[in-house]
Design an enzyme around this catalytic site. Structure first.
Site, PDB file in Angstrom:
ATOM      1  N   HIS A 231      69.832  18.950  50.110  1.00 47.69           N
ATOM      2  CA  HIS A 231      69.502  20.053  51.015  1.00 47.69           C
ATOM      3  C   HIS A 231      68.821  19.550  52.273  1.00 47.69           C
ATOM      4  CE1 HIS A 231      65.087  20.207  50.299  1.00 47.69           C
ATOM      5  NE2 HIS A 231      65.381  19.866  49.054  1.00 47.69           N
ATOM      6  N   CYS A 248      64.715  15.976  44.953  1.00 49.91           N
ATOM      7  CA  CYS A 248      65.945  16.343  45.662  1.00 49.91           C
ATOM      8  C   CYS A 248      66.355  15.240  46.640  1.00 49.91           C
ATOM      9  CB  CYS A 248      65.738  17.652  46.421  1.00 49.91           C
ATOM     10  SG  CYS A 248      65.667  19.105  45.355  1.00 49.91           S
TER      11      CYS A 248
END
Length: 274
Positions: A231, A248
């Protein structure tokens, strides 16, 4: 006899005076009635400067410092210049590898602070002064904000539609049937929350996702392993590799990940390798 001795004493005194003052002494009575002492005054025309080699040729002014880099230049050397300027707080963005206006202003400020001509161009004198005040930047100082070259793709990425993520070069390749469509800089989880390695697949996409665990935005999220996703990260865009994620895969280029998000489908493969 007494007169002769006095004359000799006067002559000896004159000889000493000549040795001290550079005068030329003549014996009494020579060349008619001329004074026994002749003082040679310097010529009114100054002698030419001696050259640095020690010969009698006129000296020349030192050559101006050679310019190494100037606005518009690009490359690894410019990236090092920017990294060193960051170390002494004259530059806050980058390094980008492009000698832009911000770099020119930083160099000019550095020069003025040290009494050098404020040209904004990095010459040999400016570079030596900056090197003396800083340390050799490491790889991730040079690529603090991304831009590093990608390593060759993992063999598992050479077939199909793959998000090929490399922890060593800190890059993500979007590959389709062995062809690299796009490449972007990424960062990973910290020591306590590492990004998992292996082969996965995208199972959920969320355009405007917000983490329920950390209450932080995760735009263009593409989940591939539990709560871990690829992301966009505003923090990565602002601080580069000075920060880290909770596991992430962060992307700092918003336009690049927006385009990637539009192309990736649920079920596409994700390879995370070291």
């Amino acid at each position: 006899m007494r007169t002769t001795g006095m004359g000799r004493a006067i002559a000896a005194g004159l000889a000493v005076l000549a040795a001290l003052t550079g005068c030329t002494v003549q014996a009494p009575g020579e060349e008619g009635h001329r004074s026994p002492v002749r003082i040679e005054l310097p010529d009114s025309t100054p002698s030419p400067l001696r050259s640095p080699t020690g010969d009698d040729r006129p000296g020349t002014a030192p050559a101006p410092a050679r310019v190494l880099w100037s606005p518009g230049d690009t490359g690894r050397d410019v990236r090092e210049l920017q990294a060193r300027l960051r170390q002494v707080a004259w530059l806050f963005d980058g390094p980008t590898g492009t000698y832009d206006e911000a770099t020119e202003r930083a160099v000019s400020g550095f020069q003025g602070k040290r009494g050098l001509p404020r040209t904004g161009r990095t010459d040999t004198v400016t570079w030596q002064r900056l090197r003396g005040m800083t340390h050799e930047p490491g790889r991730w100082e040079l690529y603090l904000m991304g831009g590093q070259p990608a390593d060759p793709p993992d063999a598992r990425c050479r077939a199909g539609r793959v998000l090929c993520i490399d922890k060593t070069s800190r890059t993500l390749r979007w590959m389709v049937d062995g062809r690299t469509v796009s490449t972007m800089a990424v960062r990973f989880g910290s020591r306590g929350t590492p990004t998992r390695e292996g082969v996965f697949s995208v199972y959920w996409k969320s355009r405007d996702h917000v983490s329920t665990l950390y209450d932080s935005p995760m735009p263009y999220a593409m989940f591939f392993s539990g709560g871990q996703a690829v992301h966009y990260s505003r923090d990565f865009a602002a601080r580069g590799y000075a920060g880290g994620s909770h596991g992430c895969v962060n992307v700092r280029d918003e336009q690049a990940i927006a385009e990637l998000y539009a192309q990736v489908r649920n079920g596409d493969k994700v390879v995370v390798s070291r």
